[in-house]
Write a protein that holds these residues in place. Structure first.
Motif, PDB file in Angstrom:
ATOM      1  N   ARG A   8       0.834  -1.211   0.000  1.00 50.44           N
ATOM      2  CA  ARG A   8       0.000   0.000   0.000  1.00 50.44           C
ATOM      3  C   ARG A   8       0.866   1.256   0.000  1.00 50.44           C
ATOM      4  O   ARG A   8       0.556   2.240  -0.682  1.00 50.44           O
ATOM      5  N   ALA A   9       1.941   1.226   0.785  1.00 48.68           N
ATOM      6  CA  ALA A   9       2.797   2.409   0.894  1.00 48.68           C
ATOM      7  C   ALA A   9       3.480   2.726  -0.427  1.00 48.68           C
ATOM      8  O   ALA A   9       3.550   3.890  -0.838  1.00 48.68           O
ATOM      9  N   VAL A  10       3.982   1.705  -1.114  1.00 44.06           N
ATOM     10  CA  VAL A  10       4.665   1.930  -2.388  1.00 44.06           C
ATOM     11  C   VAL A  10       3.703   2.494  -3.424  1.00 44.06           C
ATOM     12  O   VAL A  10       4.043   3.396  -4.202  1.00 44.06           O
ATOM     13  N   ARG A  11       2.493   1.976  -3.457  1.00 40.21           N
ATOM     14  CA  ARG A  11       1.509   2.447  -4.430  1.00 40.21           C
ATOM     15  C   ARG A  11       1.036   3.862  -4.134  1.00 40.21           C
ATOM     16  O   ARG A  11       0.678   4.604  -5.054  1.00 40.21           O
ATOM     17  N   ALA A  12       1.053   4.256  -2.864  1.00 39.13           N
ATOM     18  CA  ALA A  12       0.546   5.576  -2.483  1.00 39.13           C
ATOM     19  C   ALA A  12       1.578   6.683  -2.649  1.00 39.13           C
ATOM     20  O   ALA A  12       1.218   7.859  -2.781  1.00 39.13           O
ATOM     21  N   ASP A  13       2.871   6.335  -2.656  1.00 38.80           N
ATOM     22  CA  ASP A  13       3.929   7.344  -2.642  1.00 38.80           C
ATOM     23  C   ASP A  13       4.930   7.056  -3.761  1.00 38.80           C
ATOM     24  O   ASP A  13       5.776   6.167  -3.633  1.00 38.80           O
ATOM     25  N   GLU A  54      -2.931  -1.446   7.251  1.00 34.68           N
ATOM     26  CA  GLU A  54      -3.026   0.014   7.187  1.00 34.68           C
ATOM     27  C   GLU A  54      -2.136   0.680   8.234  1.00 34.68           C
ATOM     28  O   GLU A  54      -1.657   1.799   8.036  1.00 34.68           O
ATOM     29  N   ASP A  55      -1.898  -0.011   9.365  1.00 35.18           N
ATOM     30  CA  ASP A  55      -1.004   0.531  10.378  1.00 35.18           C
ATOM     31  C   ASP A  55       0.444   0.543   9.887  1.00 35.18           C
ATOM     32  O   ASP A  55       1.184   1.511  10.105  1.00 35.18           O
ATOM     33  N   VAL A  56       0.838  -0.551   9.236  1.00 35.68           N
ATOM     34  CA  VAL A  56       2.192  -0.618   8.695  1.00 35.68           C
ATOM     35  C   VAL A  56       2.393   0.447   7.614  1.00 35.68           C
ATOM     36  O   VAL A  56       3.412   1.133   7.580  1.00 35.68           O
ATOM     37  N   ALA A  57       1.389   0.593   6.745  1.00 36.88           N
ATOM     38  CA  ALA A  57       1.477   1.618   5.700  1.00 36.88           C
ATOM     39  C   ALA A  57       1.590   3.007   6.314  1.00 36.88           C
ATOM     40  O   ALA A  57       2.378   3.850   5.845  1.00 36.88           O
ATOM     41  N   ALA A  58       0.827   3.256   7.382  1.00 32.65           N
ATOM     42  CA  ALA A  58       0.891   4.556   8.051  1.00 32.65           C
ATOM     43  C   ALA A  58       2.248   4.760   8.718  1.00 32.65           C
ATOM     44  O   ALA A  58       2.789   5.870   8.740  1.00 32.65           O
ATOM     45  N   GLY A  59       2.820   3.687   9.269  1.00 32.34           N
ATOM     46  CA  GLY A  59       4.141   3.786   9.873  1.00 32.34           C
ATOM     47  C   GLY A  59       5.211   4.118   8.851  1.00 32.34           C
ATOM     48  O   GLY A  59       6.104   4.926   9.111  1.00 32.34           O
ATOM     49  N   ILE A  60       5.124   3.501   7.676  1.00 36.81           N
ATOM     50  CA  ILE A  60       6.079   3.800   6.605  1.00 36.81           C
ATOM     51  C   ILE A  60       5.903   5.251   6.146  1.00 36.81           C
ATOM     52  O   ILE A  60       6.888   5.964   5.910  1.00 36.81           O
ATOM     53  N   ALA A  61       4.656   5.697   6.025  1.00 43.66           N
ATOM     54  CA  ALA A  61       4.399   7.085   5.622  1.00 43.66           C
ATOM     55  C   ALA A  61       4.941   8.066   6.660  1.00 43.66           C
ATOM     56  O   ALA A  61       5.489   9.116   6.310  1.00 43.66           O
ATOM     57  N   LEU A  62       4.805   7.728   7.949  1.00 48.68           N
ATOM     58  CA  LEU A  62       5.339   8.590   9.000  1.00 48.68           C
ATOM     59  C   LEU A  62       6.862   8.659   8.914  1.00 48.68           C
ATOM     60  O   LEU A  62       7.450   9.749   9.018  1.00 48.68           O
ATOM     61  N   ALA A  63       7.508   7.526   8.708  1.00 46.50           N
ATOM     62  CA  ALA A  63       8.964   7.516   8.588  1.00 46.50           C
ATOM     63  C   ALA A  63       9.422   8.371   7.406  1.00 46.50           C
ATOM     64  O   ALA A  63      10.395   9.127   7.513  1.00 46.50           O
TER      65      ALA A  63
END
Length: 331
Positions: free
Chosen positions: A28-33, A283-292
């Motif tokens: 999710r994180a890679v696709r969002a950013d 979604e928590d992991v994705a949010a953690g990656i986004a925060l980092a």
């Protein structure tokens, strides 16, 4: 989306439901950013599952460091000294292959691995995990939420400085109000650590024109009217954080315009580190990656460190001024 690339090392085996939820969250994180680059640290087969789900352009932003050993949630933090996914992720940051790391594994093991691999700031004996809660009056920075379970009064005072700087850097809070969590607002309330820390904080210099507002209570964390930063020990902070998250779920969600905290930043170490819940969902992991990625792009760790240095210089100058004012001439 914030400008600038961010390279994040992700511990694939950290968390209760790893690697499945971590792989899903990373996807999710890679696709969002589009400016996000991931270094996946863990079993090659788990990383391959994620890579196969990406299109060719996205795959170019993902690399793998195969590691099969994990520090279990019930393992002693000293296990982080051995070869493991979290240790390999720390070394990737140390050696310049990643800008930050994210793990949902054992908090104790993560903090230990980071302290050993990246080092602590000279004036921070106990790093703190910092979470931001969406209070009614605005965001409230809560620390510690699990990094140091039984801190000394001096640690609570140091964490107040960290929290004030973090609130200013990440949330643009002007003159942050800092409170110490206790069982009442009257002086002398609380356990020994709080009774000793309260007068220390009352005379401490806080960065960014921060000011200490005294003792606060649990509902002040949810309301946000008295303090922008609430300081407590890691045991109480972790229990409080999870209780508030449960209350959000019962109430149908956090206050309007806010979001439940999905991860916490580790302050006081020489690097950008984000820790997710052990029970993290995708979604928590994705949010953690986004925060980092957000913290890295803002150079938040460097800014907080610089503000601490400024506060230390101010304290030294104040002490010098007070000494000079009280000197008695000898000639």
């Amino acid at each position: 989306m914030e400008p600038g690339t961010a390279r994040i090392a992700v511990d694939l085996l950290g968390g209760d439901d790893a690697p499945a939820v971590v792989v899903d969250g990373a996807l999710r994180a890679v696709r969002a950013d589009p400016n996000l680059y991931l270094l996946l640290v863990g079993p090659a087969e788990a990383a391959d599952e994620l890579i196969r789900a990406l299109d060719p352009a996205q795959r170019a932003r993902v690399t793998v460091r195969p590691v099969r050993t994990v520090v279990g949630m019930a393992d002693h933090p000293v296990a982080a000294r051995a070869d493991s996914t979290v240790r390999a992720a720390v070394h990737a940051v140390r050696d310049g292959f990643a800008d930050a790391l994210v793990s949902a594994g054992s908090t104790g093991a993560t903090v230990t691995a980071v302290a050993l691999g990246l080092g602590r700031w000279p004036d921070v004996r106990r790093p703190a995990l910092v979470a931001t809660l969406p209070a009614v009056a605005g965001p409230v920075v809560l620390l510690d939420v699990g990094g140091s379970l039984e801190p000394r009064p001096a640690t609570l005072a140091r964490h107040a400085v960290l929290g004030a700087a973090y609130a200013a850097v990440t949330h643009a809070v002007t003159a942050p109000r800092v409170g110490l969590l206790s069982v009442g607002t009257e002086a002398g309330k609380g356990d020994r650590a709080r009774r000793l820390a309260d007068p220390v904080l009352a005379t401490s210099s806080l960065p960014c024109e921060g000011r200490y507002v005294g003792l606060v209570e649990g509902y002040d964390v949810s309301l946000g009217a008295r303090a922008d930063v609430v300081v407590t020990d890691g045991f109480t902070g972790n229990v409080l954080l999870k209780a508030i998250e449960g209350a959000y779920a019962m109430a149908g969600g956090p206050p309007s315009g806010g979001a439940a905290p999905r991860a916490a930043a580790l302050l006081g170490v020489a690097g950008t580190v984000v820790v997710c819940h052990g029970a993290a969902r995708a979604e928590d992991v994705a949010a953690g990656i986004a925060l980092a990625a957000h913290l890295r792009r803002r150079r938040a760790t460097d800014q907080v460190r610089a503000l601490l240095d400024g506060a230390e210089a101010g304290d030294r100058e104040d002490r010098t001024d007070r000494t000079t004012d009280t000197e008695v001439p000898t000639s």
